[in-house]
Design a protein around this motif. Structure first.
Motif, short mmCIF file in Angstrom:
data_model
loop_
_atom_site.label_atom_id
_atom_site.label_comp_id
_atom_site.label_asym_id
_atom_site.label_seq_id
_atom_site.Cartn_x
_atom_site.Cartn_y
_atom_site.Cartn_z
N THR A 25 44.95 37.70 16.28
CA THR A 25 44.65 36.37 15.78
C THR A 25 43.91 36.49 14.45
O THR A 25 43.28 37.51 14.15
N LEU A 26 43.96 35.43 13.66
CA LEU A 26 43.45 35.47 12.30
C LEU A 26 42.06 34.88 12.14
O LEU A 26 41.58 34.76 11.01
N ASN A 27 41.40 34.53 13.23
CA ASN A 27 40.15 33.77 13.16
C ASN A 27 39.07 34.41 12.30
O ASN A 27 38.25 33.70 11.71
N PHE A 59 39.72 32.75 6.94
CA PHE A 59 39.86 32.02 8.20
C PHE A 59 38.53 31.79 8.90
O PHE A 59 38.44 30.93 9.78
N ARG A 110 48.61 27.41 5.89
CA ARG A 110 48.92 28.12 7.12
C ARG A 110 49.53 27.14 8.11
O ARG A 110 49.31 25.93 8.03
N ASP A 111 50.28 27.67 9.07
CA ASP A 111 50.84 26.80 10.09
C ASP A 111 49.80 26.53 11.16
O ASP A 111 48.72 27.13 11.19
N LYS A 170 48.48 29.38 13.15
CA LYS A 170 47.87 30.41 12.31
C LYS A 170 48.60 31.74 12.39
O LYS A 170 48.01 32.81 12.23
N ASN A 171 49.90 31.67 12.63
CA ASN A 171 50.70 32.88 12.66
C ASN A 171 51.31 33.22 11.31
O ASN A 171 51.61 34.39 11.06
N VAL A 196 51.16 32.48 7.02
CA VAL A 196 50.46 32.01 5.84
C VAL A 196 51.48 31.85 4.73
O VAL A 196 52.39 32.68 4.59
#
Length: 123
Positions: A28-30, A53, A72-73, A76-77, A79
């Motif tokens: 995950t991109l958090n 992020f 981003r969608d 968050k998958n 960019v």
């Protein structure tokens, strides 16, 4: 581990627009900073834009402000880099990259890189 795959490059005429995608997987991109870089033949790789992020900060290099937009969608998958009014000197290979530290546009500090996608700006 995070994997990055760029797509969307191609041939455009000066002044036209193009949108690049960076699909991510494996994490995950958090807590990531996702940056876009470009490299023309014989030139240094330069930072274009990033999204942090952790806090939502978006940065643009001075040369692309007002013309390029990162997004981003919802999951968050993926960019995106929307590029408008492209200039011939902006031709090159565009890369997305990931970094877990303090947000920056220093290529050497990014840990994960995609394979790049070619953008050609020519009449």
């Amino acid at each position: 581990q995070l994997q990055l795959v760029e797509s969307g490059g191609g041939l455009v005429q000066p002044g036209e627009s193009l949108t690049l995608s960076c699909a991510t997987s494996g994490a995950t991109l958090n807590y990531y900073v996702i940056g876009w870089f470009r490299q023309a033949p014989g030139k240094e790789r330069e930072g274009v834009s990033y999204i942090n992020f952790k806090d939502g900060e978006i940065y643009y290099a001075d040369s692309v402000k007002g013309r390029f937009t990162m997004s981003r969608d919802g999951a968050k998958n993926t960019v995106y880099l929307q590029m408008e009014d492209l200039k011939p000197e902006e031709e090159g290979v565009y890369y997305c990259a990931a970094h877990l530290g303090i947000a920056n546009m220093e290529a050497a500090l990014y840990d994960n890189w995609g394979q790049g996608t070619q953008v050609t700006v020519s009449s």
